[in-house]
Design a protein around this motif. Structure first.
Motif, PDB file in Angstrom:
ATOM      1  N   MET A 137       0.851  -1.191   0.000  1.00 56.72           N
ATOM      2  CA  MET A 137       0.000   0.000   0.000  1.00 56.72           C
ATOM      3  C   MET A 137       0.885   1.239   0.000  1.00 56.72           C
ATOM      4  O   MET A 137       1.663   1.467   0.931  1.00 56.72           O
ATOM      5  N   GLN A 138       0.820   2.032  -1.060  1.00 55.20           N
ATOM      6  CA  GLN A 138       1.627   3.244  -1.171  1.00 55.20           C
ATOM      7  C   GLN A 138       0.713   4.407  -1.515  1.00 55.20           C
ATOM      8  O   GLN A 138       0.012   4.375  -2.528  1.00 55.20           O
ATOM      9  N   ALA A 139       0.745   5.442  -0.671  1.00 55.82           N
ATOM     10  CA  ALA A 139      -0.154   6.588  -0.810  1.00 55.82           C
ATOM     11  C   ALA A 139      -1.585   6.076  -0.859  1.00 55.82           C
ATOM     12  O   ALA A 139      -2.043   5.436   0.063  1.00 55.82           O
ATOM     13  N   ARG A 140      -2.265   6.295  -1.972  1.00 56.50           N
ATOM     14  CA  ARG A 140      -3.667   5.882  -2.084  1.00 56.50           C
ATOM     15  C   ARG A 140      -3.860   4.616  -2.912  1.00 56.50           C
ATOM     16  O   ARG A 140      -4.991   4.249  -3.235  1.00 56.50           O
ATOM     17  N   CYS A 141      -2.761   3.973  -3.274  1.00 57.26           N
ATOM     18  CA  CYS A 141      -2.833   2.812  -4.169  1.00 57.26           C
ATOM     19  C   CYS A 141      -2.305   1.538  -3.532  1.00 57.26           C
ATOM     20  O   CYS A 141      -1.342   1.573  -2.757  1.00 57.26           O
ATOM     21  N   CYS A 142      -2.914   0.435  -3.906  1.00 57.72           N
ATOM     22  CA  CYS A 142      -2.383  -0.892  -3.604  1.00 57.72           C
ATOM     23  C   CYS A 142      -1.683  -1.386  -4.861  1.00 57.72           C
ATOM     24  O   CYS A 142      -2.316  -1.529  -5.916  1.00 57.72           O
ATOM     25  N   LEU A 143      -0.378  -1.623  -4.762  1.00 55.79           N
ATOM     26  CA  LEU A 143       0.426  -1.988  -5.926  1.00 55.79           C
ATOM     27  C   LEU A 143       1.032  -3.376  -5.757  1.00 55.79           C
ATOM     28  O   LEU A 143       1.412  -3.766  -4.652  1.00 55.79           O
ATOM     29  N   ASN A 144       1.126  -4.106  -6.874  1.00 51.31           N
ATOM     30  CA  ASN A 144       1.870  -5.361  -6.821  1.00 51.31           C
ATOM     31  C   ASN A 144       3.347  -5.084  -7.068  1.00 51.31           C
ATOM     32  O   ASN A 144       3.764  -3.930  -7.207  1.00 51.31           O
ATOM     33  N   GLN A 145       4.153  -6.117  -7.137  1.00 53.10           N
ATOM     34  CA  GLN A 145       5.599  -5.948  -7.260  1.00 53.10           C
ATOM     35  C   GLN A 145       6.005  -5.294  -8.577  1.00 53.10           C
ATOM     36  O   GLN A 145       7.084  -4.701  -8.687  1.00 53.10           O
ATOM     37  N   LYS A 146       5.151  -5.392  -9.590  1.00 51.51           N
ATOM     38  CA  LYS A 146       5.443  -4.780 -10.883  1.00 51.51           C
ATOM     39  C   LYS A 146       4.969  -3.325 -10.948  1.00 51.51           C
ATOM     40  O   LYS A 146       5.163  -2.659 -11.962  1.00 51.51           O
ATOM     41  N   GLY A 147       4.336  -2.851  -9.875  1.00 55.35           N
ATOM     42  CA  GLY A 147       3.841  -1.480  -9.861  1.00 55.35           C
ATOM     43  C   GLY A 147       2.455  -1.320 -10.454  1.00 55.35           C
ATOM     44  O   GLY A 147       1.987  -0.195 -10.653  1.00 55.35           O
ATOM     45  N   THR A 148       1.787  -2.423 -10.741  1.00 55.75           N
ATOM     46  CA  THR A 148       0.431  -2.375 -11.286  1.00 55.75           C
ATOM     47  C   THR A 148      -0.564  -2.045 -10.175  1.00 55.75           C
ATOM     48  O   THR A 148      -0.491  -2.597  -9.081  1.00 55.75           O
ATOM     49  N   ILE A 149      -1.491  -1.147 -10.454  1.00 57.48           N
ATOM     50  CA  ILE A 149      -2.487  -0.756  -9.465  1.00 57.48           C
ATOM     51  C   ILE A 149      -3.551  -1.841  -9.336  1.00 57.48           C
ATOM     52  O   ILE A 149      -4.244  -2.167 -10.303  1.00 57.48           O
ATOM     53  N   LEU A 150      -3.691  -2.388  -8.136  1.00 58.75           N
ATOM     54  CA  LEU A 150      -4.717  -3.389  -7.853  1.00 58.75           C
ATOM     55  C   LEU A 150      -5.860  -2.815  -7.037  1.00 58.75           C
ATOM     56  O   LEU A 150      -6.964  -3.371  -7.030  1.00 58.75           O
ATOM     57  N   GLY A 151      -5.594  -1.720  -6.326  1.00 62.02           N
ATOM     58  CA  GLY A 151      -6.619  -1.083  -5.515  1.00 62.02           C
ATOM     59  C   GLY A 151      -6.389   0.411  -5.450  1.00 62.02           C
ATOM     60  O   GLY A 151      -5.247   0.881  -5.504  1.00 62.02           O
ATOM     61  N   LEU A 152      -7.476   1.169  -5.334  1.00 66.50           N
ATOM     62  CA  LEU A 152      -7.381   2.625  -5.272  1.00 66.50           C
ATOM     63  C   LEU A 152      -8.406   3.147  -4.272  1.00 66.50           C
ATOM     64  O   LEU A 152      -9.585   2.821  -4.360  1.00 66.50           O
ATOM     65  N   ASP A 153      -7.952   3.942  -3.317  1.00 68.15           N
ATOM     66  CA  ASP A 153      -8.826   4.525  -2.306  1.00 68.15           C
ATOM     67  C   ASP A 153      -8.785   6.045  -2.429  1.00 68.15           C
ATOM     68  O   ASP A 153      -7.814   6.684  -2.048  1.00 68.15           O
ATOM     69  N   LEU A 154      -9.861   6.618  -2.974  1.00 69.10           N
ATOM     70  CA  LEU A 154      -9.974   8.073  -3.107  1.00 69.10           C
ATOM     71  C   LEU A 154     -11.188   8.580  -2.333  1.00 69.10           C
ATOM     72  O   LEU A 154     -11.797   9.588  -2.712  1.00 69.10           O
ATOM     73  N   GLN A 155     -11.531   7.896  -1.257  1.00 64.69           N
ATOM     74  CA  GLN A 155     -12.682   8.335  -0.483  1.00 64.69           C
ATOM     75  C   GLN A 155     -12.399   9.657   0.225  1.00 64.69           C
ATOM     76  O   GLN A 155     -11.272   9.937   0.626  1.00 64.69           O
ATOM     77  N   ASN A 156     -13.459  10.467   0.315  1.00 65.91           N
ATOM     78  CA  ASN A 156     -13.403  11.747   1.029  1.00 65.91           C
ATOM     79  C   ASN A 156     -12.320  12.675   0.470  1.00 65.91           C
ATOM     80  O   ASN A 156     -11.516  13.243   1.208  1.00 65.91           O
ATOM     81  N   CYS A 157     -12.292  12.825  -0.853  1.00 62.23           N
ATOM     82  CA  CYS A 157     -11.289  13.667  -1.512  1.00 62.23           C
ATOM     83  C   CYS A 157     -11.914  14.870  -2.215  1.00 62.23           C
ATOM     84  O   CYS A 157     -11.241  15.529  -3.013  1.00 62.23           O
ATOM     85  N   SER A 158     -13.195  15.149  -1.957  1.00 58.29           N
ATOM     86  CA  SER A 158     -13.900  16.296  -2.552  1.00 58.29           C
ATOM     87  C   SER A 158     -13.870  16.257  -4.076  1.00 58.29           C
ATOM     88  O   SER A 158     -13.697  17.285  -4.740  1.00 58.29           O
ATOM     89  N   LEU A 159     -14.054  15.077  -4.639  1.00 60.15           N
ATOM     90  CA  LEU A 159     -13.989  14.911  -6.086  1.00 60.15           C
ATOM     91  C   LEU A 159     -15.368  15.015  -6.728  1.00 60.15           C
ATOM     92  O   LEU A 159     -16.295  14.314  -6.343  1.00 60.15           O
ATOM     93  N   LYS A 160     -15.491  15.894  -7.733  1.00 52.69           N
ATOM     94  CA  LYS A 160     -16.708  15.929  -8.537  1.00 52.69           C
ATOM     95  C   LYS A 160     -16.639  14.911  -9.665  1.00 52.69           C
ATOM     96  O   LYS A 160     -17.656  14.457 -10.171  1.00 52.69           O
ATOM     97  N   ASP A 161     -15.427  14.574 -10.070  1.00 55.16           N
ATOM     98  CA  ASP A 161     -15.180  13.479 -11.009  1.00 55.16           C
ATOM     99  C   ASP A 161     -13.790  12.929 -10.693  1.00 55.16           C
ATOM    100  O   ASP A 161     -12.968  13.623 -10.091  1.00 55.16           O
ATOM    101  N   PRO A 162     -13.523  11.681 -11.065  1.00 54.29           N
ATOM    102  CA  PRO A 162     -12.238  11.060 -10.697  1.00 54.29           C
ATOM    103  C   PRO A 162     -11.010  11.711 -11.308  1.00 54.29           C
ATOM    104  O   PRO A 162      -9.900  11.465 -10.859  1.00 54.29           O
ATOM    105  N   GLY A 163     -11.172  12.541 -12.348  1.00 54.22           N
ATOM    106  CA  GLY A 163     -10.032  13.250 -12.911  1.00 54.22           C
ATOM    107  C   GLY A 163      -9.417  12.577 -14.124  1.00 54.22           C
ATOM    108  O   GLY A 163      -9.682  11.403 -14.413  1.00 54.22           O
ATOM    109  N   PRO A 164      -8.557  13.300 -14.859  1.00 52.37           N
ATOM    110  CA  PRO A 164      -7.991  12.801 -16.117  1.00 52.37           C
ATOM    111  C   PRO A 164      -7.012  11.644 -15.947  1.00 52.37           C
ATOM    112  O   PRO A 164      -6.723  10.931 -16.911  1.00 52.37           O
TER     113      PRO A 164
END
Length: 228
Positions: A59-86
């Protein structure tokens, strides 16, 4: 036996610490931008963090990464987002995503185009699961959120062969989304044209058309200049 200068071992320690710090900083800088889009870390009760721990990933910052750096999980809860972004498409490999407690827009179907691996999506209570009830095995509502669980493959649903032409095959493209891919040797509208698509012919026609228009415009401007 060679003698070691006094304090040489002690002097090497700062170099090791500096090297480790540099490696750590470099690794942090290499994180996908979506992982650092929202400041702060995740809560211990985060479903993404729990998933990451159970799968022995990092778990690094807001992402769960495997050994290759691939994103397996993302937690952006409570980030005041109107859309997830580009940069949200960087998380298209995620299995679990948490977007609860954000003022998101209602329709997120196209936002999740390409997210074929997604199995758990946590959303604010007033936001519909992308693709609707037909895109998920179950949708569970709570007082402050809802969970879309088990993404369905529309290509395996009843009537899927009719979704694509005879010379094409259905492929999932995200929750509630699918696409038709032409079989080898076919292309064009409804995969009706046989043979490979000729890039040389395409760019040849495009180039000729562009040249003809350019010459016509040049001639028109030249006549106007002479007339004036």
């Amino acid at each position: 036996m060679a003698s070691r200068e006094p304090g040489s071992s002690a002097r090497s320690i700062p170099w090791v610490a500096t090297l480790l710090l540099a490696v750590g900083v470099e690794r942090a800088l290499a994180l996908p931008e979506i992982c650092t889009q929202c400041p702060g870390g995740v809560q211990n009760t985060s479903r993404v963090a729990i998933y990451c721990e159970n799968t022995s990933e990092s778990m690094q910052a807001r992402c769960c990464l495997n050994q290759k750096g691939t994103i397996l999980g993302l937690d952006l809860q409570n980030c005041s987002l109107k859309d997830p972004g580009p940069n949200f498409f960087h998380a298209s490999t995620a299995v679990i995503i948490d977007l609860q407690a954000n003022p998101l827009k209602e329709d997120l179907t196209n936002t999740f185009r390409g997210f074929t691996q997604l199995q758990t999506l946590i959303l604010p209570l007033d936001v519909t699961c992308p693709g609707g009830i037909n895109a998920w095995e179950s949708i569970t509502s709570f007082t402050d959120k809802q969970i879309c669980q088990g993404q369905k493959d529309l290509c395996n649903s009843t009537g899927s062969p009719e979704m694509c032409p005879e010379n094409g095959s259905c492929a999932p493209e995200g929750p509630g989304l699918s696409q038709c891919i032409c079989a080898d040797g076919f292309h064009g509208y409804k995969c009706m044209r046989q043979g490979s698509f000729s890039l040389l012919m395409f760019f040849g026609i495009l180039g000729s058309t562009t040249l003809a228009i350019s010459v016509l415009l040049w001639g028109t401007q030249r006549r106007k200049a002479k007339a004036s």
